[in-house]
Scaffold this active site. Structure first.
Site, short mmCIF file in Angstrom:
data_model
loop_
_atom_site.label_atom_id
_atom_site.label_comp_id
_atom_site.label_asym_id
_atom_site.label_seq_id
_atom_site.Cartn_x
_atom_site.Cartn_y
_atom_site.Cartn_z
N GLU A 140 30.61 60.03 5.43
CA GLU A 140 30.78 60.92 4.29
C GLU A 140 29.53 61.97 4.36
O GLU A 140 29.66 63.26 4.06
CB GLU A 140 31.52 60.81 3.18
CG GLU A 140 32.95 60.45 3.37
CD GLU A 140 33.98 61.07 3.73
OE1 GLU A 140 33.62 62.50 3.49
OE2 GLU A 140 34.92 60.64 4.43
N TYR A 171 33.30 65.57 -4.33
CA TYR A 171 34.13 65.39 -3.13
C TYR A 171 33.79 64.15 -2.49
O TYR A 171 34.87 63.08 -2.19
CB TYR A 171 33.80 66.41 -2.11
CG TYR A 171 34.05 65.89 -0.58
CD1 TYR A 171 35.40 65.92 -0.31
CD2 TYR A 171 32.99 65.48 0.04
CE1 TYR A 171 36.05 65.18 0.87
CE2 TYR A 171 33.65 64.77 1.52
CZ TYR A 171 34.86 64.74 1.57
OH TYR A 171 35.45 64.23 2.68
N ASP A 224 37.89 69.38 -0.35
CA ASP A 224 36.71 69.88 0.37
C ASP A 224 37.21 71.43 0.86
O ASP A 224 38.33 71.82 0.75
CB ASP A 224 36.33 69.06 1.67
CG ASP A 224 37.26 69.11 2.66
OD1 ASP A 224 38.58 69.28 2.49
OD2 ASP A 224 37.15 68.31 3.72
#
Length: 353
Positions: A33, A116, A134
């Site tokens: 991520e 996020y 996002d």
DNA sequence: ATCCGGTGCC
DNA sequence: GGCACCGGAT
């Protein structure tokens, strides 16, 4: 079938096979991520593989040096991500006994993990029902629900977050979050999405109203220009040399002074400054720096420096808009605020009762 | 040349 | 609340 079920079904059929999918290891998800923040999958993928190979666990990561991390990060951009990861890996080692957190409230405390990423790691690793928001999710939601609230306004963000959170279901948090993002990336693309093969087209407000290309709405963040104005005060007795500003820039038709604009402060841009100055007042002119001020406009920040002119030759051919006026005449002419301020401080005997 | 995109920090 | 951070795609 519900919007969510359609999206998940689409995902099961169209998802890309990516190495960080279908793992529950929070460390590996974190790795992917953070690498994918501001980064496309195709660009991040080789980096992810190299990082995982070098650092199979968070403890391996924590043991690395900053130089090693940055070397591996090289070419990926936004290097503070790499530095923050090292900081966080050490924190996980020290504060969490090397066990990477899986809950949103813990994840959000980590450096480099924002809303996020915390929602992504929490939902993917422990199925916590925190909605990810996002760029993909903004786009899908604004189009499907026909929301024209700007996605980069604080009110818009709040509205989208509430909607996204209302849509997520406890049992399908992980797969739904992944599904809606993948759907945004592959199907509901920013440019020319192929709506004719979209599984939720019939319920899509943007499609119904022909607004697909208009959504999501984004406020153009006005990029402020920084400029350096160097005003030359040329004075002789009661007369002063002024200049009428012309079209194509701020303060059109207002009066200011002969001006040399530099790209940086005149001291940092000496050569350019002297050359322009010489063109107007002759090679041998002398100037004395007077006051300076910062002038803020909506779209520009102007650093204004005033100079007194000692000896000079005026090259009137250089600019037809330059002319002599008396101080009293100048007082009657329209001027930008910054000029009026200067006149009031340096010629205050002109102030009216 | 312009757009795109999470987080930290001011 | 707005900018700095970076490289790639269009």
């Amino acid at each position: 079938m519900s919007f969510q079920s359609e999206i998940v079904n689409w995902y099961l059929k169209h998802k890309r096979a990516l190495p960080w999918r279908d793992t529950k290891d929070a460390y590996i998800i974190w790795l992917s991520e953070v690498i994918l923040q501001q980064t496309r999958v195709e660009q991040g993928l080789p980096y992810f593989n190299r990082f995982l190979q070098h650092y199979p666990t968070v403890l391996d990561f924590a043991a690395a040096s900053e130089t090693q991390i940055l070397k591996l990060w090289q070419g990926l951009g936004y290097y503070s991500r790499g530095r923050n990861m090292l900081f966080t890996a050490k924190q996980v080692q020290d504060l969490h006994n090397g066990k990477f957190p899986t809950k949103y409230d813990e994840l959000i405390k980590l450096k480099g993990v924002g809303e996020y990423t915390a929602a992504a790691i929490a939902s993917f690793s422990s199925n916590e029902s925190k909605a990810v928001l996002d760029g993909n999710v903004f786009r899908v939601l604004s189009r499907y629900f026909g929301i024209d609230e700007p996605i980069n306004s604080s009110g818009g963000k709040k509205q989208f977050l509430e909607l996204a959170q209302a849509l997520i279901t406890d049992q399908e948090a992980a797969i739904y979050n992944q599904a809606i993002m993948e759907f945004g990336a592959l199907q509901c693309k920013p440019k020319s999405p192929n709506c004719s093969v979209c599984p939720v087209q019939s319920g899509c407000e943007a499609s119904k109203n022909n607004l697909v290309s208009m959504l999501p709405v984004k406020l153009n963040k006005l990029k402020k220009r920084t400029r350096y104005f160097n005003y030359l005060i040329c004075q002789s007795d009661e007369n002063i040399l002024v200049k009428k500003r012309s079209a194509g820039d701020i303060w059109q038709e207002l009066y200011d002074f002969p001006l040399v604009e530099t790209l940086e402060n005149y001291q940092e841009d000496q050569q350019n400054f002297s050359e322009q100055l010489g063109n107007i007042f002759g090679k041998d002119c002398n100037v004395t720096a007077l006051s300076q001020q910062k002038h803020l406009l909506t779209h520009q920040t102007i650093y204004v420096q005033f100079f007194g002119l000692d000896n000079y030759i005026i090259n009137f051919n250089q600019d037809a808009e330059i002319k002599w006026v008396t101080l009293r005449e100048f007082d009657e002419l329209p001027q930008p605020k910054v000029i009026t301020n200067f006149m009031n401080t340096h010629f205050n005997y002109l102030e009216k009762p």
